[in-house]
Design a protein around this motif. Structure first.
Motif, PDB file in Angstrom:
ATOM      1  N   GLU B  11       0.734  -1.425  -0.636  1.00  0.00           N
ATOM      2  CA  GLU B  11      -0.451  -0.325   0.213  1.00  0.00           C
ATOM      3  C   GLU B  11       1.137   1.631   0.289  1.00  0.00           C
ATOM      4  O   GLU B  11       0.604   1.906  -0.458  1.00  0.00           O
ATOM      5  CB  GLU B  11      -0.879   0.330   1.511  1.00  0.00           C
ATOM      6  CG  GLU B  11      -2.231  -1.272   1.162  1.00  0.00           C
ATOM      7  CD  GLU B  11      -2.751  -1.022   2.749  1.00  0.00           C
ATOM      8  OE1 GLU B  11      -4.060  -1.650   2.128  1.00  0.00           O
ATOM      9  OE2 GLU B  11      -2.331  -1.266   3.901  1.00  0.00           O
ATOM     10  N   ARG B  15       0.892   4.026  -2.585  1.00  0.00           N
ATOM     11  CA  ARG B  15       0.992   5.851  -1.626  1.00  0.00           C
ATOM     12  C   ARG B  15       2.158   6.521  -2.574  1.00  0.00           C
ATOM     13  O   ARG B  15       1.841   7.323  -2.441  1.00  0.00           O
ATOM     14  CB  ARG B  15       0.930   5.334  -0.985  1.00  0.00           C
ATOM     15  CG  ARG B  15       0.323   6.909  -0.114  1.00  0.00           C
ATOM     16  CD  ARG B  15      -1.330   7.541   0.059  1.00  0.00           C
ATOM     17  NE  ARG B  15      -0.992   9.408  -0.028  1.00  0.00           N
ATOM     18  CZ  ARG B  15      -2.359   9.758   0.425  1.00  0.00           C
ATOM     19  NH1 ARG B  15      -3.311   9.077  -0.096  1.00  0.00           N
ATOM     20  NH2 ARG B  15      -2.100  10.775   0.345  1.00  0.00           N
ATOM     21  N   TYR B  18       1.492   7.883  -6.151  1.00  0.00           N
ATOM     22  CA  TYR B  18       0.484   8.716  -6.891  1.00  0.00           C
ATOM     23  C   TYR B  18       1.003  10.376  -5.865  1.00  0.00           C
ATOM     24  O   TYR B  18       1.432  10.368  -6.219  1.00  0.00           O
ATOM     25  CB  TYR B  18      -0.566   8.273  -5.272  1.00  0.00           C
ATOM     26  CG  TYR B  18      -1.579   9.057  -5.244  1.00  0.00           C
ATOM     27  CD1 TYR B  18      -2.579   9.714  -6.438  1.00  0.00           C
ATOM     28  CD2 TYR B  18      -1.868  10.011  -3.862  1.00  0.00           C
ATOM     29  CE1 TYR B  18      -3.341  10.840  -6.192  1.00  0.00           C
ATOM     30  CE2 TYR B  18      -2.409  10.979  -3.876  1.00  0.00           C
ATOM     31  CZ  TYR B  18      -3.416  11.244  -4.727  1.00  0.00           C
ATOM     32  OH  TYR B  18      -4.530  12.143  -5.004  1.00  0.00           O
ATOM     33  N   GLU B  35      -0.636  -6.545  -4.134  1.00  0.00           N
ATOM     34  CA  GLU B  35      -1.428  -5.750  -3.997  1.00  0.00           C
ATOM     35  C   GLU B  35      -1.254  -4.080  -4.158  1.00  0.00           C
ATOM     36  O   GLU B  35      -1.837  -3.033  -3.693  1.00  0.00           O
ATOM     37  CB  GLU B  35      -2.007  -5.786  -2.619  1.00  0.00           C
ATOM     38  CG  GLU B  35      -2.235  -7.190  -2.133  1.00  0.00           C
ATOM     39  CD  GLU B  35      -0.864  -7.821  -1.776  1.00  0.00           C
ATOM     40  OE1 GLU B  35       0.398  -8.076  -2.415  1.00  0.00           O
ATOM     41  OE2 GLU B  35      -1.452  -9.216  -1.585  1.00  0.00           O
ATOM     42  N   GLU B  38      -3.802  -3.308  -7.056  1.00  0.00           N
ATOM     43  CA  GLU B  38      -4.368  -3.060  -7.010  1.00  0.00           C
ATOM     44  C   GLU B  38      -5.032  -2.317  -6.092  1.00  0.00           C
ATOM     45  O   GLU B  38      -6.105  -1.238  -6.445  1.00  0.00           O
ATOM     46  CB  GLU B  38      -4.722  -4.632  -5.389  1.00  0.00           C
ATOM     47  CG  GLU B  38      -4.874  -5.950  -6.680  1.00  0.00           C
ATOM     48  CD  GLU B  38      -5.593  -7.035  -6.432  1.00  0.00           C
ATOM     49  OE1 GLU B  38      -6.181  -7.606  -6.328  1.00  0.00           O
ATOM     50  OE2 GLU B  38      -4.607  -6.735  -5.047  1.00  0.00           O
ATOM     51  N   ASN B  39      -3.666  -1.192  -5.641  1.00  0.00           N
ATOM     52  CA  ASN B  39      -3.915  -0.263  -4.531  1.00  0.00           C
ATOM     53  C   ASN B  39      -4.171   1.276  -5.558  1.00  0.00           C
ATOM     54  O   ASN B  39      -4.138   2.028  -5.515  1.00  0.00           O
ATOM     55  CB  ASN B  39      -3.065   0.515  -3.584  1.00  0.00           C
ATOM     56  CG  ASN B  39      -3.658  -1.573  -1.951  1.00  0.00           C
ATOM     57  OD1 ASN B  39      -4.609  -0.216  -1.646  1.00  0.00           O
ATOM     58  ND2 ASN B  39      -3.546  -1.992  -1.880  1.00  0.00           N
ATOM     59  N   ALA B  41      -4.844   1.553  -8.295  1.00  0.00           N
ATOM     60  CA  ALA B  41      -6.072   0.815  -9.268  1.00  0.00           C
ATOM     61  C   ALA B  41      -7.366   1.617  -8.744  1.00  0.00           C
ATOM     62  O   ALA B  41      -8.689   2.248  -8.674  1.00  0.00           O
ATOM     63  CB  ALA B  41      -6.607  -0.148  -9.380  1.00  0.00           C
ATOM     64  N   ASN B  42      -7.048   1.645  -7.198  1.00  0.00           N
ATOM     65  CA  ASN B  42      -7.734   3.197  -6.478  1.00  0.00           C
ATOM     66  C   ASN B  42      -7.834   4.958  -6.446  1.00  0.00           C
ATOM     67  O   ASN B  42      -8.957   4.789  -6.286  1.00  0.00           O
ATOM     68  CB  ASN B  42      -7.659   2.700  -4.866  1.00  0.00           C
ATOM     69  CG  ASN B  42      -7.667   1.240  -4.033  1.00  0.00           C
ATOM     70  OD1 ASN B  42      -8.452   0.559  -4.932  1.00  0.00           O
ATOM     71  ND2 ASN B  42      -7.392   0.655  -3.660  1.00  0.00           N
ATOM     72  N   PHE B  43      -6.393   4.787  -7.340  1.00  0.00           N
ATOM     73  CA  PHE B  43      -6.292   6.081  -7.351  1.00  0.00           C
ATOM     74  C   PHE B  43      -6.972   6.778  -9.203  1.00  0.00           C
ATOM     75  O   PHE B  43      -6.321   7.083 -10.300  1.00  0.00           O
ATOM     76  CB  PHE B  43      -5.034   6.603  -7.584  1.00  0.00           C
ATOM     77  CG  PHE B  43      -4.124   6.303  -5.744  1.00  0.00           C
ATOM     78  CD1 PHE B  43      -4.929   7.527  -5.100  1.00  0.00           C
ATOM     79  CD2 PHE B  43      -3.420   5.588  -5.558  1.00  0.00           C
ATOM     80  CE1 PHE B  43      -4.853   7.285  -3.489  1.00  0.00           C
ATOM     81  CE2 PHE B  43      -2.851   5.453  -4.418  1.00  0.00           C
ATOM     82  CZ  PHE B  43      -3.358   6.922  -3.468  1.00  0.00           C
ATOM     83  N   LYS B  44      -7.455   5.587  -9.553  1.00  0.00           N
ATOM     84  CA  LYS B  44      -7.579   5.766 -11.363  1.00  0.00           C
ATOM     85  C   LYS B  44      -8.427   6.720 -11.925  1.00  0.00           C
ATOM     86  O   LYS B  44      -8.862   7.113 -12.695  1.00  0.00           O
ATOM     87  CB  LYS B  44      -9.291   4.037 -12.005  1.00  0.00           C
ATOM     88  CG  LYS B  44      -9.923   4.395 -10.685  1.00  0.00           C
ATOM     89  CD  LYS B  44     -11.165   3.188 -11.842  1.00  0.00           C
ATOM     90  CE  LYS B  44     -12.410   3.293 -10.769  1.00  0.00           C
ATOM     91  NZ  LYS B  44     -13.178   2.191 -10.598  1.00  0.00           N
ATOM     92  N   ASP B  45      -8.733   7.543 -11.098  1.00  0.00           N
ATOM     93  CA  ASP B  45      -9.526   8.775 -11.198  1.00  0.00           C
ATOM     94  C   ASP B  45      -8.107  10.053 -11.289  1.00  0.00           C
ATOM     95  O   ASP B  45      -8.880  10.675 -12.340  1.00  0.00           O
ATOM     96  CB  ASP B  45     -10.045  10.066  -9.912  1.00  0.00           C
ATOM     97  CG  ASP B  45     -11.631   9.154 -10.402  1.00  0.00           C
ATOM     98  OD1 ASP B  45     -11.812   8.119 -11.215  1.00  0.00           O
ATOM     99  OD2 ASP B  45     -11.895   8.728  -9.447  1.00  0.00           O
ATOM    100  N   MET B 462      -8.825  -1.283 -14.072  1.00  0.00           N
ATOM    101  CA  MET B 462      -9.665  -0.336 -13.291  1.00  0.00           C
ATOM    102  C   MET B 462     -11.136  -0.582 -13.676  1.00  0.00           C
ATOM    103  O   MET B 462     -12.569   0.658 -13.651  1.00  0.00           O
ATOM    104  CB  MET B 462      -8.507   0.761 -14.253  1.00  0.00           C
ATOM    105  CG  MET B 462      -8.093   1.372 -14.147  1.00  0.00           C
ATOM    106  SD  MET B 462      -7.029   3.129 -14.172  1.00  0.00           S
ATOM    107  CE  MET B 462      -7.414   2.781 -16.366  1.00  0.00           C
TER     108      MET B 462
END
Lengths: 192, 591
Positions: B11, B15, B18, B35, B38-39, B41-45, B462
């Motif tokens: 993670e 982070r 990002y 992961e 996968e993490n 992809a949480n910032f895909k915007d 995504m």
């Protein structure tokens, strides 16, 4: 001041929810100002293997690993796992054992028997608290809340004040399971 | 100021990337690295991330994004770097445009891997700058630093993690995202076209860069000496540093290295001159020790510290000081809990049918189905690497034929693994007129690493809908005859058996495709439309059961045979494999 470190082990079988319990515990300890490290090995756990989560907290934590003879508290989510991890307990440490059996593959296939007398033997050699978390959770309405019952028992055994555990439980489960898990947590605290 | 959160190392990489202004990331899943993407992809915007079919493709795509002037990252497990090694070595020659980071997640102790190679050797061999963090905060900080150093020294940077770093949580201070400037793209043939004439110059420049990186390493803030008592000095890095601290305590002095390639040899020399005995504590190979000794500096390392497996504080203490842990023991022994194919796993039916075939050599691959090598199925002869089953099977089949032996070869491979690098192997079989049977176990997902999408599943990382690889059409395009392609339901034993019989009798390339979703998968609408996934339970009639144990021999974890043979209703999915092997009709399925 001497750096005091506490070591906790949560052991069980894949799918028992040890990781969620560890997550809530670690977040609580962090919120209380401790340095916290948590390590989990979960490579093939979903395929029937055993799982362990290690949590260390104190003023300053270096290694995230708890080894043989080092755990202050071991919470065994499954009885045979208590036996497997027993030598990780620090002499004088405490073991919380869920009186719940999950046979492993060789046992299921009838090749070997599930070991008998685990609770009796471990109780003779160390401070052991037996929790019937499966029954308790089932009575509350869902056997899967077993992990939160055990978390409640662990938190009670830890004797750390000033942490809003219930808010953490609420924040870490789905809203429609919050009430069930809060009752599970309280039931766990009550057995200790 | 933002909050402090408990993050895993994986993670923290996401982070950090990002926050560093990363725009492009690519990876192939592999424990313990999965992961990271996968993490991300949480910032895909904010940023783009994708699953690549394999690690070489992932790194090449990240190289392309760097070439186009943005910060990019590729992540993979240690053995994945073997796959990506070809572009990696030349990328070190060309250098970067936008900063580029390769995350190598090593697995000392082989928690979930086929070997425990030490990828620090890649940084040495390929001449990369390498950073090794020791906890999640450092992992985030070093990820950000990696992008800066990549651009400063015009080099790809390897961020080397290990399982304990990837999967351990520790507090991390979150910060905001910085805008990394997009570097303008200018055609630069001398820099990026690695023909021999250009590469000779590139290699010369790489040597100059290495010298500059080495000079920086000696002043880098991530390489720091902490002087306490001078009797004992310890050099360490990564997770091993934490173990060394626990073992040697606060009286020893430490040279904690965050940048371990090039090695900061001036710092090492200075530190060594101040302490009486110098220890080098590192996991796996004597990577630092060898270089330190080559520089003429005396130190104690692998003479005491194990060079196999994962270390921890206790192991280091035991190795150096001979201190044994004080533990309580039990007279009883816990029964092993080996991982098994899950209840309802579609692979079980296929492997059960295959295990009955005589004179068959089964070459295996990397995935859940490797568990079919364990008893009671024991249906596998080899497993080397991701994507290797079809080609090792081809070679074995040729060798058996060349020496007049009767063995036939069945190669088994998963869907994601086939896309990874099995496709070219199948070309080998067809092109060179092999006769091995290639089996593609299509469970509609990448199973072992925890259900990642792949080119055959219809979705991207995504969550966008995507084109699906048509496996039968692909096999045809490679040159497999249509009549030699069998599409079967792996849970229908007769169907599998008939396909195997037919394919094994042929002296030409054949492909069996088993198509059924992983039972743990979150089923898509398409899955529900195509397969009967309605919940069922199998039940054994105790009156009809003759205790022949045929159902037990399927290895299904739902079947309990300690006393009477029963089926655990909580875990049974009603796949029906046990029902098909029962000769007495004692098992029925209830909807």
């Amino acid at each position: 001041m001497k750096n005091t470190v506490k070591n906790i082990l949560l052991v069980g079988v894949g799918g028992q929810g040890t990781i969620l319990a560890s997550k809530i515990l670690s977040e609580g300890l962090l919120s209380a100002g401790y340095d916290v490290k948590m390590s989990e090995i979960h490579g093939m756990s979903q395929r029937g293997g055993n799982v362990s989560t290690q949590i260390r907290f104190g003023d300053k934590i270096r290694s995230p690993i708890v080894d043989k003879g080092e755990a202050d508290i071991i919470v065994a989510f499954e009885k045979m796992e208590a036996l497997r991890w027993f030598e990780y307990l620090k002499p004088g440490g405490q073991m919380v054992i869920n009186d719940f059996e999950i046979p492993s593959a060789p046992i299921s296939r009838g090749l070997v028997a599930y070991p008998k007398g685990i609770l009796e033997e471990l109780s003779e050699k160390a401070k052991v608290s037996v929790v019937r978390a499966g029954e308790i959770a089932e009575k509350l309405g869902n056997a899967r809340a077993m992990n939160i019952v055990l978390l409640g028992a662990l938190v009670k055994a830890l004797h750390i004040g000033g942490i809003d555990w219930k808010a953490l439980v609420r924040g870490n489960v789905k809203a429609n399971f919050a009430e069930l898990n809060l009752r599970a947590f309280e039931a766990g605290e009550a057995v200790m | 100021m933002q909050e402090k959160k408990l993050l895993t190392g994986n993670e923290a990489v996401a982070r950090g990337a990002y926050e560093a202004g990363l725009l492009f990331a690519s990876a192939y899943p592999g424990t313990p690295s999965t992961e990271i993407l996968e993490n991300l992809a949480n910032f895909k915007d904010t940023l783009y991330s994708e699953w690549a079919p394999n690690e070489k493709v992932a790194l090449e795509a990240a190289i392309g994004a760097s070439l186009a002037g943005v910060r990019s990252l590729a992540a993979m497990k240690h053995v994945g770097v073997n796959v990506a090694a070809d572009p990696l070595f030349t990328f070190a020659y060309t250098g970067v445009n936008g900063g580029c980071v390769l995350v190598s997640a090593d697995d000392p102790g082989m928690h979930s891997s086929q070997n425990e190679q030490d990828n620090r050797n890649y940084a040495f061999a390929a001449k990369l700058l390498m950073l090794e963090p020791s906890d999640s905060q450092e992992t985030k900080d070093f990820t950000k630093l990696a992008f800066e150093l990549s651009e400063k020294f015009d080099t790809p940077v390897m961020l080397r993690l290990t399982t304990r770093i990837c999967h351990s949580k520790s507090p991390v201070q979150l910060e905001g995202r910085q805008d990394a400037p997009v570097v303008p793209y200018v055609r630069n043939i001398e820099k990026y076209v690695a023909t021999p004439a250009n590469a000779i110059v590139m290699h010369e420049k790489l040597t100059e860069r290495m010298a500059a990186m080495q000079a920086y390493a000696n002043t880098a803030p991530v390489n720091r000496a902490e002087y306490n008592g001078l009797k004992t000095g310890v050099i360490s890095a990564g997770a091993a540093y934490q173990y060394a601290r626990d073992a040697f305590g606060d009286d020893a002095s430490y040279l904690k290295l965050g940048m371990t390639h090039p090695m900061p040899m001036d710092l090492v020399r200075e530190f060594a001159s101040k302490v009486e005995t110098l220890y080098v504590v590192e996991e796996l190979d004597p990577y630092m020790e060898t270089q330190i000794k080559a520089a003429g500096i005396a130190c104690v390392g692998k003479a005491l510290i194990p060079e196999r497996g994962e270390l921890n504080g206790r192991i280091v203490r035991e190795a150096v000081f001979g201190e044994m842990p004080i533990a309580i023991h039990s007279e009883k022994t816990a029964v092993p809990r080996p991982p098994t194919l899950c209840a309802g796993c579609p692979h079980r039916g296929f492997f059960l049918a295959l295990s009955k075939k005589k004179g068959v050599v089964i070459t295996g691959d990397i995935g859940c189905y490797t568990l079919a090598s364990s008893p009671p199925l024991s249906a596998m002869d080899s497993c080397f690497c991701m994507g290797g089953s079809i080609s090792t099977g081809h070679g074995a089949a040729k060798a058996f034929a060349l020496t007049g032996r009767p063995e036939k070869v069945v190669a088994v491979i998963g869907d994601s693994t086939f896309f990874h690098s099995g496709v070219t192997s199948l070309m080998d079989v067809v092109y060179n007129r092999g006769n091995s049977v290639s089996v593609i176990l299509d469970n509609r997902i990448t199973g072992m690493t925890g259900h990642q999408q792949n080119p055959g599943t219809g979705f991207t990382l995504m969550g966008e809908p995507a084109a699906e690889v048509d496996i039968p059409a692909l096999c045809k395009a490679i040159g497999v005859e249509g009549s030699n392609i069998y599409l079967v339901n792996p849970l229908a034993l007769d169907e599998v058996d008939a396909a195997l019989e037919d394919a094994l009798a042929k002296d030409e390339p054949t492909v069996i495709i088993t198509r059924y979703p992983c039972i743990l998968k979150k089923f898509s609408e398409e899955d529900r439309a195509e397969f009967d996934l309605s919940p069922k339970k199998c039940v054994i009639s105790q009156e009809a059961c003759r205790k022949c144990r045929m159902c037990v021999k399927t290895g299904c974890p739902s079947i309990r045979a300690a006393g009477a043979i029963t089926i655990d209703a909580a875990s049974c999915t009603g796949c029906g494999v046990c029902m098909q092997v029962c000769e007495f009709g004692a098992i029925t399925a209830e909807g």
